[in-house]
Scaffold this active site. Structure first.
Site, PDB file in Angstrom:
ATOM      1  CG  HIS A 125      -2.650  -2.558   5.313  1.00 49.68           C
ATOM      2  ND1 HIS A 125      -1.469  -1.874   5.189  1.00 49.68           N
ATOM      3  CD2 HIS A 125      -2.433  -3.540   6.223  1.00 49.68           C
ATOM      4  CE1 HIS A 125      -0.573  -2.428   6.004  1.00 49.68           C
ATOM      5  NE2 HIS A 125      -1.130  -3.430   6.638  1.00 49.68           N
ATOM      6  CE  LYS A 228      -0.124  -9.835   6.109  1.00 48.94           C
ATOM      7  NZ  LYS A 228      -0.753  -8.571   5.827  1.00 48.94           N
ATOM      8  CB  CYS A 366      -1.836  -1.143   9.059  1.00 42.06           C
ATOM      9  SG  CYS A 366      -0.379  -1.781   9.849  1.00 42.06           S
TER      10      CYS A 366
HETATM   11  C1  LIG Z   1      -0.362  -7.392   5.452  1.00 42.76           C
HETATM   12  C2  LIG Z   1      -1.093  -6.487   4.536  1.00 42.76           C
HETATM   13  C3  LIG Z   1      -0.424  -5.538   3.763  1.00 42.76           C
HETATM   14  C4  LIG Z   1       1.054  -5.312   3.864  1.00 42.76           C
HETATM   15  O1  LIG Z   1       1.793  -6.424   3.519  1.00 42.76           O
HETATM   16  P1  LIG Z   1       3.408  -6.372   3.656  1.00 42.76           P
HETATM   17  O2  LIG Z   1       3.824  -7.787   3.499  1.00 42.76           O
HETATM   18  O3  LIG Z   1       3.679  -5.830   5.029  1.00 42.76           O
HETATM   19  O4  LIG Z   1       3.891  -5.469   2.584  1.00 42.76           O
HETATM   20  C5  LIG Z   1      -1.163  -4.771   2.912  1.00 42.76           C
HETATM   21  N1  LIG Z   1      -2.488  -4.906   2.807  1.00 42.76           N
HETATM   22  C6  LIG Z   1      -3.177  -5.812   3.513  1.00 42.76           C
HETATM   23  C7  LIG Z   1      -4.656  -5.941   3.343  1.00 42.76           C
HETATM   24  C8  LIG Z   1      -2.500  -6.621   4.424  1.00 42.76           C
HETATM   25  O5  LIG Z   1      -3.172  -7.511   5.150  1.00 42.76           O
END
Ligand SMILES: *Cc1c(COP(=O)(O)O)cnc(C)c1O
Length: 408
Positions: A125, A228, A366
């Protein structure tokens, strides 16, 4: 395959948003890798905080402040137990994965120099790429890339060639948000440690899907986000081994992170407060703890096997549609499917799905280097949580077939 023990309808009743209508249609939420939905049990903890405990932590002698502090530190203890850290003080509350990575990367700007090397994977990411590029610009250290193969797995044999005595840091995600690949982080950690390199694992996609044992992994830094795994947005965890967090300089200066302040010299607070400057998202951190409780009440093993079932079910159905290509075909993946339909832009399909109430993600997720690897500009991504159903997948497949007919 049936899941009699897994009462998905009962679980869905914990998530009021799943009854929502979108564009006049029943919401089908398949964007769980971007953010998961929040159960009543977690929402109630947030409102209960503001109804009954709202006050600042670690400061007041008064009743409310003491209650809030107890709940906040209790949440830290929950995270420590759930992820099996050794000490509560190794758990730092952050605003999320991105914040956690930046605390570590900016700390290393005072530690690394030109001869040092860092290794990033091709499967990351952007939030696990860009902070390290900024670090390399400041220090002159070299960023080297661990490549992936055609099915979206890291090429571990190439890792041995990249590692050397100058390697100081390695950073890899536990699970790829774009493809779902579960990376062999145990092997990566032990190989890196042979050269004395430290490893940061981005666990944003992992913590909602299976159990993570920090001490068993012997990982140096581990970061994740509450949103998440059924928690609120803007809250996360940075885990670090005590001696490593003690070595890192503070990220931000302010209240809460100090021991003594004079105009001559300020000394910093002990862990974990050294990295928690200012008033944190107190309700959010407490709710993060409640989200962990919620996930554990269902059981990560149950969640994992049910989601794997949904993954197989959807993968077979998608593969039976002509011109569908799935990216990321590792046997070892979570319930994420990235795919394209030949000749049709993913955004066009995504818009039709949205009109039918189906939420998916389109674009680069991303993770532009992964798209560049496959020489594509983006994909459609569907990602399942334990509250999704076979019926929802059937509806997606029917709608997708109709969309392809319209757009072909
Ligand atoms: C969602 C995600 C991020 C970023 O998380 P934030 O809560 O936006 O800081 C980073 N790495 C992975 C693999 C992700 O899925």
């Amino acid at each position: 395959m049936s899941f009699k023990m897994f009462d998905v309808e009962n679980i869905r009743s914990d998530f009021p948003i799943l009854n929502k209508k979108v564009n006049g249609k029943k919401l089908v939420y398949f964007d769980n890798a971007a953010t998961s939905q929040t159960p009543t049990q977690v929402i109630d903890v947030i409102s209960n905080y503001y109804l009954n405990y709202n006050s600042n932590i670690h400061r007041g002698v008064h009743f409310l402040s003491q209650q809030a502090t107890e709940l906040y530190e209790g949440a830290r203890e929950k995270l420590k137990n759930h992820f099996n850290a050794k000490l509560n003080s190794e758990i730092i509350f952050t605003s999320g994965t991105t914040h956690g990575i930046n605390i570590v990367s900016s700390g290393y700007s005072e530690i690394l120099s030109e001869k040092d090397e860092l290794i990033v994977s091709e499967l990351e990411h952007h939030s696990n790429i860009v902070p390290w590029q900024i670090l390399c610009e400041k220090t002159g250290s070299k960023l080297r890339v661990l490549p992936m193969n055609d099915i979206g797995e890291l090429e571990l044999d190439k890792f041995d060639q990249l590692l050397n005595e100058n390697t100081k840091l390695v950073f890899v995600n536990h699970v790829s948000n774009a493809l779902g690949t579960i990376n062999p982080i145990s092997e990566i950690i032990s190989k890196a440690h042979k050269y004395g390199a430290k490893v940061l694992i981005d666990g944003a996609q992992a913590s909602a899907h299976f159990k993570i044992d920090l001490q068993n992994l012997d990982v140096d830094y581990y970061v994740t986000s509450a949103h998440k795994l059924c928690g609120p947005t803007g809250v996360g965890m940075l885990y670090g081994k005590k001696e490593l967090l003690e070595m890192l300089p503070p990220y931000q200066g302010g209240g809460e992170m100090i021991d003594q302040v004079t105009f001559e010299k300020t000394t910093y607070a002990d862990l974990p407060h050294k990295f928690e400057a200012g008033t944190p998202n107190i309700a959010g951190c407490i709710a993060f703890g409640a989200a962990i409780d919620y996930i554990n009440s269902i059981g990560l093993d149950n969640i994992n096997s049910y989601e794997n079932h949904l993954l197989q079910y959807a993968t077979e159905k998608l593969n039976s549609i002509e011109n569908v290509k799935i990216y990321g075909e590792s046997d070892n993946k979570t319930s994420v499917i990235s795919f394209n339909v030949k000749g049709i832009h993913p955004y066009d399909i995504g818009s039709i799905l949205d009109k039918m109430g189906i939420a998916v993600r389109t674009g680069q997720h991303c993770a532009q280097p992964i798209m560049d690897f496959f020489k594509i500009t983006g994909t459609l991504r569907i990602s399942f949580a334990f509250y999704n159903t076979e019926k929802e997948i059937d509806f997606l497949i029917d709608t997708l077939k109709k969309a392809i007919k319209i757009l072909s």
